[in-house]
Design an enzyme around this catalytic site. Sequence first.
Site, PDB file in Angstrom:
ATOM      1  N   ASP A 115      48.092  46.090  11.468  1.00 12.28           N
ATOM      2  CA  ASP A 115      47.366  45.768  12.691  1.00 12.28           C
ATOM      3  C   ASP A 115      46.263  44.780  12.348  1.00 12.28           C
ATOM      4  O   ASP A 115      45.968  44.551  11.165  1.00 12.28           O
ATOM      5  CB  ASP A 115      46.790  47.027  13.365  1.00 12.28           C
ATOM      6  CG  ASP A 115      46.082  47.981  12.396  1.00 12.28           C
ATOM      7  OD1 ASP A 115      45.771  47.568  11.264  1.00 12.28           O
ATOM      8  OD2 ASP A 115      45.848  49.132  12.777  1.00 12.28           O
ATOM      9  N   ASN A 128      41.755  60.211  17.000  1.00 11.33           N
ATOM     10  CA  ASN A 128      42.445  60.441  18.284  1.00 11.33           C
ATOM     11  C   ASN A 128      43.963  60.514  18.092  1.00 11.33           C
ATOM     12  O   ASN A 128      44.713  60.505  19.051  1.00 11.33           O
ATOM     13  CB  ASN A 128      42.099  59.328  19.287  1.00 11.33           C
ATOM     14  CG  ASN A 128      42.599  57.956  18.842  1.00 11.33           C
ATOM     15  OD1 ASN A 128      43.120  57.794  17.732  1.00 11.33           O
ATOM     16  ND2 ASN A 128      42.438  56.955  19.692  1.00 11.33           N
ATOM     17  N   HIS A 166      45.818  58.227  16.513  1.00 10.71           N
ATOM     18  CA  HIS A 166      46.519  56.944  16.487  1.00 10.71           C
ATOM     19  C   HIS A 166      47.068  56.643  15.090  1.00 10.71           C
ATOM     20  O   HIS A 166      46.583  57.139  14.077  1.00 10.71           O
ATOM     21  CB  HIS A 166      45.660  55.799  17.038  1.00 10.71           C
ATOM     22  CG  HIS A 166      44.571  55.298  16.148  1.00 10.71           C
ATOM     23  ND1 HIS A 166      43.547  54.505  16.612  1.00 10.71           N
ATOM     24  CD2 HIS A 166      44.319  55.458  14.821  1.00 10.71           C
ATOM     25  CE1 HIS A 166      42.740  54.206  15.612  1.00 10.71           C
ATOM     26  NE2 HIS A 166      43.189  54.771  14.504  1.00 10.71           N
TER      27      HIS A 166
HETATM   28  C1  F6R Z   1      43.524  50.591  10.153  1.00  9.24           C
HETATM   29  C2  F6R Z   1      44.340  51.442  11.014  1.00  9.24           C
HETATM   30  C3  F6R Z   1      43.804  52.727  11.565  1.00  9.24           C
HETATM   31  C4  F6R Z   1      43.152  53.613  10.511  1.00  9.24           C
HETATM   32  C5  F6R Z   1      42.670  54.933  11.110  1.00  9.24           C
HETATM   33  C6  F6R Z   1      41.908  55.767  10.087  1.00  9.24           C
HETATM   34  O1  F6R Z   1      44.249  49.448   9.754  1.00  9.24           O
HETATM   35  O2  F6R Z   1      45.425  51.099  11.315  1.00  9.24           O
HETATM   36  O3  F6R Z   1      44.865  53.410  12.187  1.00  9.24           O
HETATM   37  O4  F6R Z   1      44.078  53.863   9.484  1.00  9.24           O
HETATM   38  O5  F6R Z   1      41.857  54.699  12.201  1.00  9.24           O
HETATM   39  O6  F6R Z   1      40.742  55.074   9.735  1.00  9.24           O
HETATM   40  P1  F6R Z   1      39.727  55.647   8.618  1.00  9.24           P
HETATM   41  O7  F6R Z   1      40.451  55.622   7.336  1.00  9.24           O
HETATM   42  O8  F6R Z   1      38.560  54.705   8.611  1.00  9.24           O
HETATM   43  O9  F6R Z   1      39.370  57.028   9.053  1.00  9.24           O
END
Ligand code: F6R
Length: 254
Positions: free
Chosen positions: A75, A143, A145
């Site tokens: 992303d 959340n 995702h």
């Molecule tokens: C980042 C991404 C997000 C993160 C997720 C967890 O490229 O795709 O889905 O992997 O939000 O983020 P952290 O590791 O900061 O808790």
Amino acid sequence: MDTAPTLKIAPNNAAFHTLAADIFMGALNRAAAKNGPIRVVLPTGSTPLGLYRELIAHHAHRRDLWDRFHYVALDDYAGLAPDDRRLFSNWLARDILTPLSIPPTHRTIFNSAAPDPSAECARMDAQLDSNGIDIAVLGLGTNGHIGFNEPGSAFDARTRLIHLSADSLAANAAYWGGMDHVPPTAYTLGLGHIMRARETILLVQGPHKAEILHRMLHDPISTALPATALRQMYNVTIVADQAAMSAAEPSPQT
Ligand code: F6R
């Protein structure tokens, strides 16, 4: 065939990063058994930073693997100039790709400044349709995702431009010093691409992820919680620390 993810639990922070690195290197070695490039999706965020440090410190000598390594963007923010430091492609260049000497020709990234986002998504879809993903390394949003596949994302979704949810805007504000610095829109690979990865490693760390990890493992599989899609995939390994696992499983397999 059982699609239940394999759980690997690390007792603490330091062990989490070495465990993640060992599991990642195992996947990389398996992927190297086929010919040609090894196509790997990598996330940004705080969770994988220790893994990246570990790979640079202890596994950089594996030139036989890194020379075949091909980064595929998961992303990225939309509408930014190519040299904007917030771009996930630039973040990963700083934290892992350049230190491991992965050349720009081995990086499939979004053109954030593309004038026609639909054409940009179609270009990425074509890349993914032709080449697929050998290993998807993923993080888990609070959340639920995966990438920027926010709640409600279809499991067969393709690459697309999305508006960041309020949860994701708040989480990303922490990276850039406030909401005002977070671009409101982003590109993401769809779950349809991610779910076809040959191997997947989901990294989950910290007590703030315990509730969503528990829900990911036990709630009904549903687009309302995109990470439940991983329960329909083969070859998924969840690497978690004890803090994230605390609410998730009574007796974790290590
Ligand atoms: C980042 C991404 C997000 C993160 C997720 C967890 O490229 O795709 O889905 O992997 O939000 O983020 P952290 O590791 O900061 O808790």
